[in-house]
Design an enzyme around this catalytic site. Structure first.
Site, PDB file in Angstrom:
ATOM      1  N   ASP A 188      47.272   1.455 -57.507  1.00 43.44           N
ATOM      2  CA  ASP A 188      48.121   2.079 -56.508  1.00 43.44           C
ATOM      3  C   ASP A 188      48.169   1.115 -55.325  1.00 43.44           C
ATOM      4  OD1 ASP A 188      49.594   4.211 -55.197  1.00 43.44           O
ATOM      5  OD2 ASP A 188      47.772   4.572 -54.041  1.00 43.44           O
ATOM      6  N   ASP A 231      49.425   2.001 -51.508  1.00 41.81           N
ATOM      7  CA  ASP A 231      49.162   2.516 -50.164  1.00 41.81           C
ATOM      8  C   ASP A 231      47.827   3.230 -50.089  1.00 41.81           C
ATOM      9  OD1 ASP A 231      51.699   1.596 -49.328  1.00 41.81           O
ATOM     10  OD2 ASP A 231      52.631   3.381 -50.177  1.00 41.81           O
ATOM     11  N   ASP A 251      43.741   6.065 -54.451  1.00 41.48           N
ATOM     12  CA  ASP A 251      43.095   6.813 -53.371  1.00 41.48           C
ATOM     13  C   ASP A 251      43.452   8.306 -53.372  1.00 41.48           C
ATOM     14  OD1 ASP A 251      45.260   7.437 -50.837  1.00 41.48           O
ATOM     15  OD2 ASP A 251      45.882   6.069 -52.409  1.00 41.48           O
TER      16      ASP A 251
END
Length: 227
Positions: free
Chosen positions: A7, A9, A183
């Protein structure tokens, strides 16, 4: 060859590139600052809470991009990279990606953010393969404001990752080891599909899920930026 998926961001970047692009556009006067920031913050809150309508959000984001020619957008993005993204990139994130590249793994960034915003960032990390929300382009290469296909969000990341692998002659379940670093709880569907899910700078919802599942937790950002 193993597979390493990231991922973007709050995983490789200690910020949300989509939200920061909106802030950047407001700061340079490309959009009305007050109304845009209010809408941008509302969408970001929905994302954090897991209540985002990805199609509606992407049409909002891409609609703002469509007001400009591709030449204008590319010029703004160079400034965005220099002022916002590059100063935020931390060496430990670069080193993590490089570790997989040096090992000969097949590496891709898989993000819900649109391809225009994220492609230069992926290239800065040395990652050729980017799976991101694709904007529809007109014959001149300008963005129309529409989304091409389905969002790369939640379960959509599985759909797009499997399609990308199929084009390369691979299959997600055929790798001896497959890693995914993320995250957010929004990425639990794809995290559940790989052999090595790694909760990276996890938010509270993903942290609880990772602890319950016995997944490793990696905190790349030790300076308070992890979300």
């Amino acid at each position: 060859m193993n597979l390493a998926l990231f991922d973007l961001d709050h995983t490789l970047l200690p910020l949300d590139s989509d939200h920061e692009w909106g802030e950047f556009m407001a700061r340079i006067g490309a959009v009305d600052a007050d109304s845009f920031r209010k809408a941008n913050d509302q969408w970001f809150a929905h994302y954090q809470n897991g209540t985002l309508d990805p199609v509606a959000y992407l049409e909002f984001a891409l609609g703002n991009l469509a007001r400009f020619s591709r030449e204008q957008l590319d010029e703004m993005h160079l400034q965005f990279m220099d002022e916002v993204v590059k100063p935020a990139i931390l060496p430990q994130a670069v080193a993590l990606v490089k570790k997989h590249l040096d090992a000969g793994d097949l590496v891709a960034i898989v993000t819900a953010t649109n391809h225009f915003v994220t492609k230069p960032i992926a290239l800065h990390f040395g990652v050729e393969h980017l799976i991101a929300a694709m904007p529809v382009l007109d014959a001149q290469g300008n963005l129309t404001g529409k989304l091409d296909g389905t969002p790369t969000f939640g379960p959509g990341k599985i759909v797009h990752t499997e399609a990308w692998l199929d084009r390369l002659g691979h299959a997600l379940d055929k790798f001896e080891r497959s890693y995914f670093y993320s995250d957010s709880q929004n990425d639990i569907p794809l995290l559940e599909r790989v052999t090595d899910p790694i909760a990276t700078n996890p938010n509270d919802k993903l942290l609880a899920h990772a602890q319950a599942r016995g997944w490793p937790v990696l905190n790349l950002f030790a300076d308070g930026h992890a979300q």
